[in-house]
Design an enzyme around this catalytic site. Structure first.
Site, PDB file in Angstrom:
ATOM      1  N   ALA A  30       0.845  -1.196   0.000  1.00 41.64           N
ATOM      2  CA  ALA A  30       0.000   0.000   0.000  1.00 41.64           C
ATOM      3  C   ALA A  30       0.880   1.245   0.000  1.00 41.64           C
ATOM      4  O   ALA A  30       2.028   1.202   0.421  1.00 41.64           O
ATOM      5  CB  ALA A  30      -0.892  -0.014   1.235  1.00 41.64           C
ATOM      6  N   ASP A  31       0.313   2.354  -0.481  1.00 43.70           N
ATOM      7  CA  ASP A  31       1.051   3.629  -0.410  1.00 43.70           C
ATOM      8  C   ASP A  31       1.305   3.989   1.052  1.00 43.70           C
ATOM      9  O   ASP A  31       2.407   4.334   1.442  1.00 43.70           O
ATOM     10  CB  ASP A  31       0.224   4.745  -1.070  1.00 43.70           C
ATOM     11  CG  ASP A  31       0.005   4.497  -2.555  1.00 43.70           C
ATOM     12  OD1 ASP A  31       0.934   3.994  -3.200  1.00 43.70           O
ATOM     13  OD2 ASP A  31      -1.103   4.806  -3.052  1.00 43.70           O
ATOM     14  N   ASP A  44       4.264   6.110   4.972  1.00 40.55           N
ATOM     15  CA  ASP A  44       3.943   5.207   6.085  1.00 40.55           C
ATOM     16  C   ASP A  44       3.730   5.985   7.377  1.00 40.55           C
ATOM     17  O   ASP A  44       4.353   7.021   7.621  1.00 40.55           O
ATOM     18  CB  ASP A  44       5.044   4.154   6.265  1.00 40.55           C
ATOM     19  CG  ASP A  44       5.049   3.171   5.091  1.00 40.55           C
ATOM     20  OD1 ASP A  44       4.218   3.344   4.174  1.00 40.55           O
ATOM     21  OD2 ASP A  44       5.887   2.251   5.091  1.00 40.55           O
ATOM     22  N   HIS A  94       4.369  20.703   9.261  1.00 40.18           N
ATOM     23  CA  HIS A  94       3.619  21.429  10.282  1.00 40.18           C
ATOM     24  C   HIS A  94       3.255  22.847   9.861  1.00 40.18           C
ATOM     25  O   HIS A  94       3.989  23.488   9.124  1.00 40.18           O
ATOM     26  CB  HIS A  94       4.406  21.439  11.595  1.00 40.18           C
ATOM     27  CG  HIS A  94       4.382  20.108  12.270  1.00 40.18           C
ATOM     28  ND1 HIS A  94       5.391  19.653  13.066  1.00 40.18           N
ATOM     29  CD2 HIS A  94       3.458  19.123  12.234  1.00 40.18           C
ATOM     30  CE1 HIS A  94       5.084  18.443  13.511  1.00 40.18           C
ATOM     31  NE2 HIS A  94       3.926  18.093  13.013  1.00 40.18           N
ATOM     32  N   HIS A 146       0.680  14.666   7.007  1.00 36.38           N
ATOM     33  CA  HIS A 146       2.109  14.479   6.692  1.00 36.38           C
ATOM     34  C   HIS A 146       2.260  13.487   5.547  1.00 36.38           C
ATOM     35  O   HIS A 146       3.022  13.712   4.606  1.00 36.38           O
ATOM     36  CB  HIS A 146       2.858  13.902   7.903  1.00 36.38           C
ATOM     37  CG  HIS A 146       3.024  14.870   9.043  1.00 36.38           C
ATOM     38  ND1 HIS A 146       3.384  16.187   8.867  1.00 36.38           N
ATOM     39  CD2 HIS A 146       2.912  14.684  10.382  1.00 36.38           C
ATOM     40  CE1 HIS A 146       3.466  16.770  10.064  1.00 36.38           C
ATOM     41  NE2 HIS A 146       3.182  15.888  11.000  1.00 36.38           N
ATOM     42  N   ASP A 176       9.254   7.333  22.134  1.00 38.91           N
ATOM     43  CA  ASP A 176       9.825   7.818  23.397  1.00 38.91           C
ATOM     44  C   ASP A 176       9.028   7.389  24.625  1.00 38.91           C
ATOM     45  O   ASP A 176       9.095   8.031  25.653  1.00 38.91           O
ATOM     46  CB  ASP A 176       9.883   9.347  23.339  1.00 38.91           C
ATOM     47  CG  ASP A 176       8.516   9.949  23.002  1.00 38.91           C
ATOM     48  OD1 ASP A 176       7.557   9.162  22.790  1.00 38.91           O
ATOM     49  OD2 ASP A 176       8.404  11.176  22.970  1.00 38.91           O
ATOM     50  N   GLY A 177       8.234   6.326  24.522  1.00 37.77           N
ATOM     51  CA  GLY A 177       7.418   5.934  25.664  1.00 37.77           C
ATOM     52  C   GLY A 177       6.211   6.826  25.768  1.00 37.77           C
ATOM     53  O   GLY A 177       5.960   7.641  24.878  1.00 37.77           O
ATOM     54  N   HIS A 200      11.270   0.599  16.446  1.00 32.67           N
ATOM     55  CA  HIS A 200      10.242  -0.158  15.738  1.00 32.67           C
ATOM     56  C   HIS A 200      10.525  -0.276  14.248  1.00 32.67           C
ATOM     57  O   HIS A 200       9.615  -0.334  13.432  1.00 32.67           O
ATOM     58  CB  HIS A 200       8.867   0.471  15.990  1.00 32.67           C
ATOM     59  CG  HIS A 200       8.786   1.905  15.553  1.00 32.67           C
ATOM     60  ND1 HIS A 200       9.211   2.945  16.345  1.00 32.67           N
ATOM     61  CD2 HIS A 200       8.365   2.469  14.393  1.00 32.67           C
ATOM     62  CE1 HIS A 200       9.037   4.091  15.692  1.00 32.67           C
ATOM     63  NE2 HIS A 200       8.530   3.821  14.498  1.00 32.67           N
ATOM     64  N   ASP A 258      12.500   1.806  12.173  1.00 31.78           N
ATOM     65  CA  ASP A 258      13.031   2.916  11.384  1.00 31.78           C
ATOM     66  C   ASP A 258      14.045   3.651  12.263  1.00 31.78           C
ATOM     67  O   ASP A 258      14.390   3.181  13.338  1.00 31.78           O
ATOM     68  CB  ASP A 258      11.913   3.836  10.872  1.00 31.78           C
ATOM     69  CG  ASP A 258      11.004   4.351  11.974  1.00 31.78           C
ATOM     70  OD1 ASP A 258      11.469   4.476  13.122  1.00 31.78           O
ATOM     71  OD2 ASP A 258       9.817   4.635  11.690  1.00 31.78           O
ATOM     72  N   HIS A 279      -4.010  14.196  11.592  1.00 30.30           N
ATOM     73  CA  HIS A 279      -2.791  15.006  11.521  1.00 30.30           C
ATOM     74  C   HIS A 279      -1.678  14.248  10.784  1.00 30.30           C
ATOM     75  O   HIS A 279      -1.033  14.779   9.876  1.00 30.30           O
ATOM     76  CB  HIS A 279      -2.360  15.378  12.951  1.00 30.30           C
ATOM     77  CG  HIS A 279      -1.012  16.032  13.048  1.00 30.30           C
ATOM     78  ND1 HIS A 279      -0.859  17.397  13.162  1.00 30.30           N
ATOM     79  CD2 HIS A 279       0.240  15.514  13.065  1.00 30.30           C
ATOM     80  CE1 HIS A 279       0.433  17.689  13.233  1.00 30.30           C
ATOM     81  NE2 HIS A 279       1.133  16.561  13.174  1.00 30.30           N
ATOM     82  N   GLU A 280      -1.489  12.995  11.144  1.00 30.33           N
ATOM     83  CA  GLU A 280      -0.411  12.204  10.527  1.00 30.33           C
ATOM     84  C   GLU A 280      -0.654  12.012   9.034  1.00 30.33           C
ATOM     85  O   GLU A 280       0.288  12.069   8.237  1.00 30.33           O
ATOM     86  CB  GLU A 280      -0.283  10.831  11.206  1.00 30.33           C
ATOM     87  CG  GLU A 280       0.133  10.885  12.674  1.00 30.33           C
ATOM     88  CD  GLU A 280       1.344  11.749  12.942  1.00 30.33           C
ATOM     89  OE1 GLU A 280       2.277  11.775  12.102  1.00 30.33           O
ATOM     90  OE2 GLU A 280       1.369  12.427  13.982  1.00 30.33           O
ATOM     91  N   HIS A 326       3.244   5.713  11.568  1.00 28.89           N
ATOM     92  CA  HIS A 326       3.471   4.890  12.758  1.00 28.89           C
ATOM     93  C   HIS A 326       2.887   5.561  13.994  1.00 28.89           C
ATOM     94  O   HIS A 326       3.077   6.760  14.192  1.00 28.89           O
ATOM     95  CB  HIS A 326       4.983   4.673  12.978  1.00 28.89           C
ATOM     96  CG  HIS A 326       5.652   4.024  11.804  1.00 28.89           C
ATOM     97  ND1 HIS A 326       7.027   4.075  11.619  1.00 28.89           N
ATOM     98  CD2 HIS A 326       5.151   3.309  10.760  1.00 28.89           C
ATOM     99  CE1 HIS A 326       7.325   3.414  10.505  1.00 28.89           C
ATOM    100  NE2 HIS A 326       6.200   2.952   9.962  1.00 28.89           N
TER     101      HIS A 326
HETATM  102  N1  01S Z   1       4.002  13.847  14.365  1.00 30.42           N
HETATM  103  O1  01S Z   1       3.276  14.134  13.252  1.00 30.42           O
HETATM  104  C1  01S Z   1       4.341  14.782  15.195  1.00 30.42           C
HETATM  105  O2  01S Z   1       4.030  15.919  15.006  1.00 30.42           O
HETATM  106  C2  01S Z   1       5.111  14.313  16.416  1.00 30.42           C
HETATM  107  C3  01S Z   1       6.341  15.109  16.669  1.00 30.42           C
HETATM  108  C4  01S Z   1       7.338  15.001  15.535  1.00 30.42           C
HETATM  109  C5  01S Z   1       8.514  15.879  15.816  1.00 30.42           C
HETATM  110  C6  01S Z   1       7.790  13.574  15.307  1.00 30.42           C
HETATM  111  C7  01S Z   1       4.142  14.249  17.567  1.00 30.42           C
HETATM  112  O3  01S Z   1       3.747  13.176  17.971  1.00 30.42           O
HETATM  113  N2  01S Z   1       3.720  15.411  18.055  1.00 30.42           N
HETATM  114  C8  01S Z   1       2.722  15.452  19.051  1.00 30.42           C
HETATM  115  C9  01S Z   1       1.334  15.340  18.440  1.00 30.42           C
HETATM  116  O4  01S Z   1       0.377  15.455  19.147  1.00 30.42           O
HETATM  117  C10 01S Z   1       2.847  16.687  19.847  1.00 30.42           C
HETATM  118  N3  01S Z   1       1.206  15.069  17.110  1.00 30.42           N
HETATM  119  C11 01S Z   1      -0.061  14.771  16.486  1.00 30.42           C
HETATM  120  C12 01S Z   1      -1.086  15.817  16.458  1.00 30.42           C
HETATM  121  O5  01S Z   1      -2.254  15.508  16.449  1.00 30.42           O
HETATM  122  N4  01S Z   1      -0.747  17.095  16.446  1.00 30.42           N
HETATM  123 ZN    ZN Z   2       8.338   4.952  12.893  1.00 34.91          ZN
HETATM  124 ZN    ZN Z   3       3.174  16.201  13.081  1.00 34.59          ZN
HETATM  125 CA    CA Z   4       5.257   8.789  23.034  1.00 35.50          CA
END
Ligand code: 01S
Ligand code: ZN
Ligand code: ZN
Ligand code: CA
Length: 467
Positions: free
Chosen positions: A154-155, A191, A227, A221, A172-173, A165, A167, A217-218, A193
């Site tokens: 898949a794309d 992809d 962002h 990206h 970070d927990g 995991h 990559d 949000h992801e 994660h």
């Molecule tokens: N991922 O898209 C993120 O923005 C990461 C930080 C990056 C530097 C990897 C992240 O998990 N940010 C937190 C977050 O809540 C603060 N991201 C998702 C969102 O809904 N804004």
């Molecule tokens: Zn990853």
């Molecule tokens: Zn983000």
């Molecule tokens: Ca985390």
């Protein structure tokens, strides 16, 4: 978010107003440290005098530079300091979205996704529903189509993992980084994660993060948006809960995604003319008790008819947005709970609560009632006082909701044609009056005995408006 703005302004007041164009002031590094601590979670061991720049400081500086579209050097140069001292709130209407270097995007507008692994926090159906809704946010705004596949490449490969995991970006927990996604491209490109050390939720329960919100949000990206600086944007880097049933993409993200994939075909404007009341083919969209009157809805227009004998012939009328301030759409279905003055209005997957004909709620999601997500809109709704149940009609089926227990009765949906003989297979509108249901289907109105299940008589729908 507001707090972020206020804090930022406190920084502005503290900072020295003069900034020479090409040199760093001695205070600037301290300012930058405080700034990165506040906004980028900078946690460095107190640097000794010899150690002005730590790897952590450099890393966070890079993160900030990348966010603001500056050259990513990791060095605190005057340009970077200048941006740190700029207020970032209160500048609406400028484009704040960002792309990745080289502006990568998917060439094919039909994009496939596959769920490699599920989270134990949610049922597979819940996770799938969250992802589906998160993709829909984007496909509603741009000409994109998302197709879920269960085998093959898949794309966008969706995965849950913790710490290392597979990559170069270990998680970070709990808390901190919640998820990450790769910009469009081959292999790992696209992809997405999710950190399995987070608690993933459907609603807004705490502790935990709403999967739909983070996925939406992801996927931004994964489609090529990095962002945004707009605090109201979905692509703003901090987590905020959004209700999947009613959330629509904010303007900044719409501009961003359309800059990459073009505009979605413009929808034709809705009819805003006054319907001809006594036209024999007139049908209604919805009918319900409304304060002390009965409301008949058609497109953007409504009629209100008194219920008391002496007011029977008194009909008020007007555009919905005049009688219901700021309500601009047509209405699919409506029902009221007599004696409480409460009316529910439905449009698409949203509903609103009115009290004494006055709007009492923001848009809510129909999935609150327990509808499965295949239901996208309601055709008609009617509450039966005697049983405390509400019937919802959608397509050729209906659901029964228990208003006392606040939940959907089991065993539904059921066929309209089978259970309500005489009214056909679809219903436009329905309401209850004096122990009978009045169904509307096309230009006809049926007076229905819901205990004996038969039609007493049929009249033209607009007979209700004195035609
Ligand atoms: N991922 O898209 C993120 O923005 C990461 C930080 C990056 C530097 C990897 C992240 O998990 N940010 C937190 C977050 O809540 C603060 N991201 C998702 C969102 O809904 N804004
Ligand atoms: Zn990853
Ligand atoms: Zn983000
Ligand atoms: Ca985390």
């Amino acid at each position: 978010m507001l707090q972020l703005c206020l804090l930022q302004n406190v920084f502005l007041i503290w900072s020295k107003p003069v900034l020479k164009e090409n040199s760093l002031q001695p205070d600037d590094v301290n300012y930058a440290r405080a700034y990165l601590k506040m906004f980028y979670n900078l946690t460095e061991v107190r640097p000794g005098r010899a150690k002005r720049h730590t790897p952590e400081l450099e890393r966070k500086t890079k993160e900030m530079q990348s966010f603001f579209g500056l050259e990513v050097t990791g060095q605190l140069n005057p340009q970077t300091i200048k941006v740190m001292k700029m207020p970032r709130c209160g500048v609406p209407d400028v484009e704040n979205y960002h792309f990745y270097p080289g502006k990568p995007k998917w060439r094919n507008h039909t994009i496939t996704y596959r769920i490699a692994k599920y989270t134990p926090d949610l049922s597979p159906e819940e996770a799938e529903r969250s992802f589906h809704m998160a993709f829909k946010i984007w496909s509603d705004a741009a000409p994109l189509k998302f197709v879920k596949i269960d085998k093959g490449e898949a794309d966008i490969l969706i995965d849950f993992g913790s710490r290392t995991h597979g990559d170069f970006f270990p998680f970070d927990g709990p808390r901190g980084v919640l998820a990450h996604a790769f910009e469009p491209g081959e292999d790992i490109g696209g992809d997405t994660h999710f950190d399995e050390d987070e608690i993933w939720t459907m609603g807004n329960t705490k502790p935990g993060y709403n999967l739909f919100t983070v996925a939406a949000h992801e996927f931004g990206h994964a489609l090529g948006l990095s962002h945004s600086r707009d605090p109201t944007a979905l692509m703003y880097p901090t987590y905020k809960y959004y209700n999947s049933g009613v959330y629509t993409l904010p303007r900044d993200d719409v501009l961003g995604i359309q800059a990459l994939y073009g505009e979605k075909n413009a929808r034709r404007p809705e009819v805003v003319t006054v319907p001809t009341k006594c036209e024999p083919t007139l049908s209604f969209d919805a009918v319900a008790g409304f304060g002390n009157e009965i409301a008949f809805f058609k497109n953007r227009y409504m009629w209100l008819r008194g219920t008391w004998m002496m007011y029977w012939n008194l009909i008020r009328e007007g555009f919905i947005n005049k009688l219901l301030k700021n309500f601009h759409s047509s209405i699919d279905a409506a029902y009221d709970i007599p004696g409480t003055g409460i009316t529910y209005l439905f449009t698409g997957p949203k509903y609103w609560i009115l009290e004494q004909a006055t709007m009492k709620s923001h848009a809510r999601s129909i999935y609150d009632f327990g509808f499965p997500t295949i239901v996208k809109q309601i055709d008609a709704a009617v509450y039966i006082k005697e049983t405390g149940k509400t019937f919802f009609f959608t397509g050729d089926v209906y659901y029964r909701y228990d208003e006392r227990l606040n939940k959907m009765d089991p065993g539904y949906p059921r066929s309209i044609q089978n259970d309500w003989p005489g009214i056909g297979s679809k219903v436009d509108a329905a309401f209850e009056l004096s122990g009978y249901i009045h169904f509307f289907s096309g230009p006809k109105a049926y007076k229905y005995d819901y205990q004996q299940k038969y039609v007493l008589y049929v009249v033209k729908a607009n007979a209700w408006l004195g035609c």
